[in-house]
Design an enzyme around this catalytic site. Structure first.
Site, mmCIF file in Angstrom:
data_model
loop_
_atom_site.group_PDB
_atom_site.id
_atom_site.type_symbol
_atom_site.label_atom_id
_atom_site.label_comp_id
_atom_site.label_asym_id
_atom_site.label_seq_id
_atom_site.Cartn_x
_atom_site.Cartn_y
_atom_site.Cartn_z
ATOM 1 N N HIS A 1 7.282 5.570 0.918
ATOM 2 C CA HIS A 1 7.954 4.373 0.454
ATOM 3 C C HIS A 1 8.818 4.913 -0.908
ATOM 4 C CE1 HIS A 1 4.378 2.670 2.368
ATOM 5 N NE2 HIS A 1 5.433 1.829 2.991
ATOM 6 N N TYR B 1 0.787 -1.293 -0.094
ATOM 7 C CA TYR B 1 0.019 -0.113 0.053
ATOM 8 C C TYR B 1 0.922 1.086 -0.085
ATOM 9 C CZ TYR B 1 -4.675 2.100 0.231
ATOM 10 O OH TYR B 1 -5.684 2.793 0.058
ATOM 11 N N SER C 1 1.336 7.624 6.112
ATOM 12 C CA SER C 1 1.236 6.185 6.613
ATOM 13 C C SER C 1 0.233 5.533 5.787
ATOM 14 C CB SER C 1 1.139 6.515 8.011
ATOM 15 O OG SER C 1 0.592 5.078 8.471
#
Ligand code: AMP
Length: 284
Positions: free
Chosen positions: A40, A35, A189
């Site tokens: 990331h 996800y 997040s």
């Protein structure tokens, strides 16, 4: 045509990395639970800029979740994850099934036996870092990267991985990457997706407290109790927020400190409704 390879087995990863290494290429690893978002993305981009080849693992690791935690409801979107990986310059995505990573009778774990994983998040998540160390150590053995990239958002995890690499002589360089935030300050997040509209607004109390704490330290305040007290006051003004912890610790050992100085980590976990969010700042 896409240059991004997808591997679901350990053997495919080993074969690909072997081929790269035979050409003298360096390999970076970015472990994730999927996800993916720009947080990331920044890790992948940094790896792609520092290493010839980048492997991203997308694996929702069951051993780092306790039975009462959100393993089942954790968001997943592998199609989108592949798009982001490719855009940020990854070469291989490792997306194994749980059965590929853990034999049914798996009984071997990697655990740091100091106080370090018992502090901060370890107080409410006692098996979490054992699961993290185990899976990251397995990924290190599978990918054998030169460097591995972790976000400072999970500051305790980053410190623990550095310690594991040192203690276990992995010889892998661990690179910490800065926290990526939404425009309004909320740390990005995968779990932000759990928040409804009202909770999303309430969640800003974390970053507001972080920025406020940081400004007090920058103005010269070194008393941890004072800084933490002001930060907690700010969070407690938000009716939907419930503090798990707000603490100042040594950036390496994770043990509490009274004086805020260089390398102190100020970290928090706060529930917004049922969603537990974390944030932190380190004193440079
Ligand atoms: P996760 O998928 O949540 O396990 O995260 C995988 C990696 O991405 C970890 O090293 C995290 O610290 C990092 N990460 C997650 N969110 C952020 C963020 N907002 N900024 C920087 N790194 C992040």
């Amino acid at each position: 045509m896409s240059n991004l390879k997808i591997a679901t087995t350990i053997k495919e990863v080993r074969d690909t990395v072997k081929e790269w290494k035979s050409q003298g290429l360096t390999v970076g690893l970015v472990p994730t639970m999927g996800y993916l978002h720009e947080g990331h993305g920044s890790l992948i981009k940094t790896s792609a800029s520092e290493c010839d080849k980048t492997v991203v693992s997308v694996f929702l690791n069951p051993t780092q979740f306790a039975p009462n935690e959100d393993l089942e409801s954790y968001p997943r979107d592998f199609e989108q994850d592949k798009v982001l990986c490719e855009k940020m310059g990854a070469d291989l995505v490792f997306h194994p099934e749980v059965s590929e990573m853990y034999e049914q009778d798996n009984a071997t774990f990697v655990e740091i036996l100091s106080e370090m994983p018992k502090q901060l998040c370890g107080k409410t998540r006692p098996i979490h870092f054992r699961g993290v160390c185990t899976v990251v150590s397995k990924l290190f053995n599978i990918v054998t990267p030169d460097k591995a990239f972790f976000g400072e958002k999970d500051a305790q995890q980053l410190a623990i991985i550095k310690r594991m690499v040192r203690d276990m002589s992995y010889g892998i360089e661990i690179v910490g990457c800065p926290i990526i935030r939404e425009e309004d300050g909320l740390a990005k997040s995968s779990r932000n997706t759990y928040l409804n509209e009202e909770e999303r607004k309430a969640a800003l109390c974390l970053s507001k407290a972080i920025f406020f704490g940081q400004s007090l330290v920058e103005k010269g305040e070194t008393n941890a109790n004072k800084v933490l007290g002001e930060m907690k006051n700010l969070i407690n003004k938000e009716p939907l927020a419930r503090i798990d912890y707000v603490e100042a610790v040594d950036g390496v050992t994770m043990m509490p400190v009274d004086k805020i100085e260089k390398d102190t980590l100020v970290a928090m976990a706060v529930y917004i409704g049922k969603t537990r969010l974390i944030d932190n700042f380190s004193v440079k």
